[in-house]
Design a protein around this motif. Structure first.
Motif, PDB file in Angstrom:
ATOM      1  N   ASP A  38      32.993  -7.635  29.489  1.00 20.06           N
ATOM      2  CA  ASP A  38      33.619  -8.790  28.837  1.00 20.06           C
ATOM      3  C   ASP A  38      34.720  -8.361  27.876  1.00 20.06           C
ATOM      4  OD1 ASP A  38      32.050 -10.598  30.188  1.00 20.06           O
ATOM      5  OD2 ASP A  38      30.631 -10.888  28.539  1.00 20.06           O
ATOM      6  N   GLU A  39      34.497  -7.296  27.146  1.00 18.25           N
ATOM      7  CA  GLU A  39      35.503  -6.797  26.203  1.00 18.25           C
ATOM      8  C   GLU A  39      36.745  -6.311  26.953  1.00 18.25           C
ATOM      9  OE1 GLU A  39      37.510  -6.042  22.858  1.00 18.25           O
ATOM     10  OE2 GLU A  39      35.603  -7.098  23.011  1.00 18.25           O
ATOM     11  N   GLU A  40      36.544  -5.635  28.055  1.00 14.18           N
ATOM     12  CA  GLU A  40      37.677  -5.171  28.868  1.00 14.18           C
ATOM     13  C   GLU A  40      38.476  -6.350  29.398  1.00 14.18           C
ATOM     14  OE1 GLU A  40      40.360  -2.704  30.792  1.00 14.18           O
ATOM     15  OE2 GLU A  40      38.936  -2.290  29.208  1.00 14.18           O
ATOM     16  N   ARG A  41      37.785  -7.401  29.844  1.00 11.63           N
ATOM     17  CA  ARG A  41      38.475  -8.603  30.311  1.00 11.63           C
ATOM     18  C   ARG A  41      39.314  -9.217  29.192  1.00 11.63           C
ATOM     19  NH1 ARG A  41      33.774  -9.245  33.425  1.00 11.63           N
ATOM     20  NH2 ARG A  41      34.261  -9.460  35.627  1.00 11.63           N
ATOM     21  N   ARG A  42      38.765  -9.286  27.990  1.00 10.62           N
ATOM     22  CA  ARG A  42      39.518  -9.846  26.855  1.00 10.62           C
ATOM     23  C   ARG A  42      40.761  -9.017  26.552  1.00 10.62           C
ATOM     24  NH1 ARG A  42      34.431 -11.446  25.189  1.00 10.62           N
ATOM     25  NH2 ARG A  42      33.957  -9.544  24.051  1.00 10.62           N
ATOM     26  N   ARG A  43      40.656  -7.692  26.599  1.00  9.21           N
ATOM     27  CA  ARG A  43      41.820  -6.828  26.359  1.00  9.21           C
ATOM     28  C   ARG A  43      42.895  -7.036  27.418  1.00  9.21           C
ATOM     29  NH1 ARG A  43      38.057  -2.957  24.812  1.00  9.21           N
ATOM     30  NH2 ARG A  43      38.202  -1.856  26.784  1.00  9.21           N
ATOM     31  N   LEU A  44      42.482  -7.081  28.691  1.00  9.39           N
ATOM     32  CA  LEU A  44      43.432  -7.327  29.778  1.00  9.39           C
ATOM     33  C   LEU A  44      44.131  -8.669  29.587  1.00  9.39           C
ATOM     34  CD1 LEU A  44      41.441  -6.186  32.934  1.00  9.39           C
ATOM     35  CD2 LEU A  44      43.574  -5.207  32.100  1.00  9.39           C
ATOM     36  N   GLU A  45      43.366  -9.647  29.207  1.00 10.24           N
ATOM     37  CA  GLU A  45      43.887 -10.995  28.996  1.00 10.24           C
ATOM     38  C   GLU A  45      44.957 -10.996  27.904  1.00 10.24           C
ATOM     39  OE1 GLU A  45      43.432 -15.128  29.904  1.00 10.24           O
ATOM     40  OE2 GLU A  45      42.838 -13.391  31.038  1.00 10.24           O
ATOM     41  N   GLU A  46      44.687 -10.388  26.771  1.00 13.47           N
ATOM     42  CA  GLU A  46      45.647 -10.348  25.654  1.00 13.47           C
ATOM     43  C   GLU A  46      46.917  -9.601  26.031  1.00 13.47           C
ATOM     44  OE1 GLU A  46      46.051 -11.815  22.677  1.00 13.47           O
ATOM     45  OE2 GLU A  46      44.371 -12.985  23.442  1.00 13.47           O
ATOM     46  N   ARG A  94      43.972 -25.176  44.726  1.00 14.72           N
ATOM     47  CA  ARG A  94      42.500 -25.074  44.701  1.00 14.72           C
ATOM     48  C   ARG A  94      42.037 -24.092  43.643  1.00 14.72           C
ATOM     49  NH1 ARG A  94      43.130 -26.264  50.001  1.00 14.72           N
ATOM     50  NH2 ARG A  94      43.237 -24.175  50.822  1.00 14.72           N
ATOM     51  N   VAL A  95      42.759 -22.984  43.492  1.00 11.79           N
ATOM     52  CA  VAL A  95      42.406 -22.016  42.448  1.00 11.79           C
ATOM     53  C   VAL A  95      42.526 -22.673  41.080  1.00 11.79           C
ATOM     54  CG1 VAL A  95      43.147 -19.894  41.279  1.00 11.79           C
ATOM     55  CG2 VAL A  95      42.951 -19.936  43.780  1.00 11.79           C
ATOM     56  N   VAL A  96      43.637 -23.349  40.840  1.00 12.30           N
ATOM     57  CA  VAL A  96      43.860 -23.992  39.538  1.00 12.30           C
ATOM     58  C   VAL A  96      42.788 -25.043  39.270  1.00 12.30           C
ATOM     59  CG1 VAL A  96      45.445 -25.488  38.240  1.00 12.30           C
ATOM     60  CG2 VAL A  96      46.328 -23.492  39.464  1.00 12.30           C
ATOM     61  N   ALA A  97      42.427 -25.796  40.296  1.00 12.38           N
ATOM     62  CA  ALA A  97      41.455 -26.878  40.121  1.00 12.38           C
ATOM     63  C   ALA A  97      40.015 -26.384  40.019  1.00 12.38           C
ATOM     64  CB  ALA A  97      41.577 -27.868  41.271  1.00 12.38           C
ATOM     65  N   ASP A  98      39.664 -25.349  40.788  1.00 10.72           N
ATOM     66  CA  ASP A  98      38.256 -25.001  40.951  1.00 10.72           C
ATOM     67  C   ASP A  98      37.793 -23.718  40.258  1.00 10.72           C
ATOM     68  OD1 ASP A  98      38.129 -27.260  42.523  1.00 10.72           O
ATOM     69  OD2 ASP A  98      38.224 -26.171  44.427  1.00 10.72           O
ATOM     70  N   ASN A  99      38.703 -22.791  39.993  1.00  6.81           N
ATOM     71  CA  ASN A  99      38.274 -21.517  39.409  1.00  6.81           C
ATOM     72  C   ASN A  99      37.973 -21.644  37.923  1.00  6.81           C
ATOM     73  OD1 ASN A  99      38.944 -20.509  41.971  1.00  6.81           O
ATOM     74  ND2 ASN A  99      39.647 -18.575  41.112  1.00  6.81           N
ATOM     75  N   ASN A 100      37.096 -20.769  37.455  1.00  9.72           N
ATOM     76  CA  ASN A 100      36.825 -20.653  36.023  1.00  9.72           C
ATOM     77  C   ASN A 100      37.937 -19.804  35.425  1.00  9.72           C
ATOM     78  OD1 ASN A 100      34.304 -22.034  35.979  1.00  9.72           O
ATOM     79  ND2 ASN A 100      33.383 -20.240  36.951  1.00  9.72           N
ATOM     80  N   LEU A 101      38.867 -20.452  34.723  1.00 11.69           N
ATOM     81  CA  LEU A 101      40.038 -19.773  34.178  1.00 11.69           C
ATOM     82  C   LEU A 101      40.155 -20.071  32.693  1.00 11.69           C
ATOM     83  CD1 LEU A 101      42.605 -20.968  36.884  1.00 11.69           C
ATOM     84  CD2 LEU A 101      41.579 -18.698  36.755  1.00 11.69           C
ATOM     85  N   SER A 102      40.753 -19.131  31.975  1.00 13.50           N
ATOM     86  CA  SER A 102      41.124 -19.446  30.600  1.00 13.50           C
ATOM     87  C   SER A 102      42.243 -20.470  30.659  1.00 13.50           C
ATOM     88  CB  SER A 102      41.585 -18.184  29.856  1.00 13.50           C
ATOM     89  OG  SER A 102      42.847 -17.763  30.339  1.00 13.50           O
ATOM     90  N   GLU A 103      42.439 -21.206  29.598  1.00 12.75           N
ATOM     91  CA  GLU A 103      43.498 -22.216  29.599  1.00 12.75           C
ATOM     92  C   GLU A 103      44.872 -21.568  29.776  1.00 12.75           C
ATOM     93  OE1 GLU A 103      44.643 -25.811  30.252  1.00 12.75           O
ATOM     94  OE2 GLU A 103      42.554 -25.322  29.900  1.00 12.75           O
ATOM     95  N   ARG A 104      45.063 -20.383  29.189  1.00  7.99           N
ATOM     96  CA  ARG A 104      46.352 -19.687  29.350  1.00  7.99           C
ATOM     97  C   ARG A 104      46.592 -19.296  30.800  1.00  7.99           C
ATOM     98  NH1 ARG A 104      46.748 -15.243  24.682  1.00  7.99           N
ATOM     99  NH2 ARG A 104      44.799 -14.637  25.637  1.00  7.99           N
TER     100      ARG A 104
END
Length: 133
Positions: free
Chosen positions: A18-26, A100-110
Motif C-alpha cells: 500500500d505504501e509503494e502504491r501511494r508513492r507511485l501515485e504521488e 468501462r474502466v472509468v466507470a467500474d474500476n476502483n480508482l483514486s479520484e485523480r
C-alpha cells in the motif's frame, strides 16, 4: 492458530504494498499535463496513464482485466494508425473499453480524472484525426 500466524506475517507485506502504491501515485501526479505534454503523442500518453493505473491496481482483479483489455485495443489501434490505416471502429472499441474502466474500476479520484481527460482527447481525435499526423 496457523491462520493467525499467517495473518500476522502477511500484514506487513500488505502495508508495504500500500505504501509503494501511494508513492507511485504521488510521483505520477506531479507531472504537468499541458498541451505540450500531449502534442504528437496521444496514444503513448494514454498508454502511460493506463500503465500508471495498472501499477497501483491490485493484481488478479477484474480491474486489471479491464485495464489489460484497453491496452491491447490501444496497441492494435496505434499499430494500424502508424501504418496509415485509421480505423474508427477500433477507436470506438478503445473508447468504450476505457469508459468501462472509468466507470467500474476502483480508482483514486485523480486517476479517474486523468482517464476522463484521456477519454476526452480520444473523442477529439475521433472528430479531428486528420490533423494529428
Amino acid at each position: 492458530m496457523t491462520g493467525s500466524v499467517l495473518l500476522v506475517l502477511t500484514k506487513p507485506a500488505i502495508a508495504q504494498d500500500d505504501e509503494e502504491r501511494r508513492r507511485l501515485e504521488e510521483r505520477y501526479h506531479q507531472d504537468a499535463r499541458d498541451e505540450g505534454w500531449w502534442r504528437g503523442r496521444l496514444f503513448e500518453r494514454v498508454r502511460s496513464d493506463l500503465d500508471h493505473v495498472q501499477a497501483v491496481t491490485f493484481r488478479f482483479s477484474p480491474d486489471q482485466y479491464r485495464l489489460s483489455r484497453v491496452k491491447t485495443e490501444l496497441n492494435e489501434l496505434q499499430d494500424k494508425y502508424a501504418a496509415h490505416g485509421y480505423s474508427q471502429p477500433e477507436l470506438d472499441d478503445v473508447i468504450s473499453s476505457l469508459q468501462r474502466v472509468v466507470a467500474d474500476n476502483n480508482l483514486s479520484e485523480r486517476d479517474r480524472d486523468i482517464l476522463r481527460d484521456d477519454l476526452t482527447r480520444l473523442r477529439d481525435f475521433r472528430e479531428h484525426h486528420e490533423g494529428y499526423r
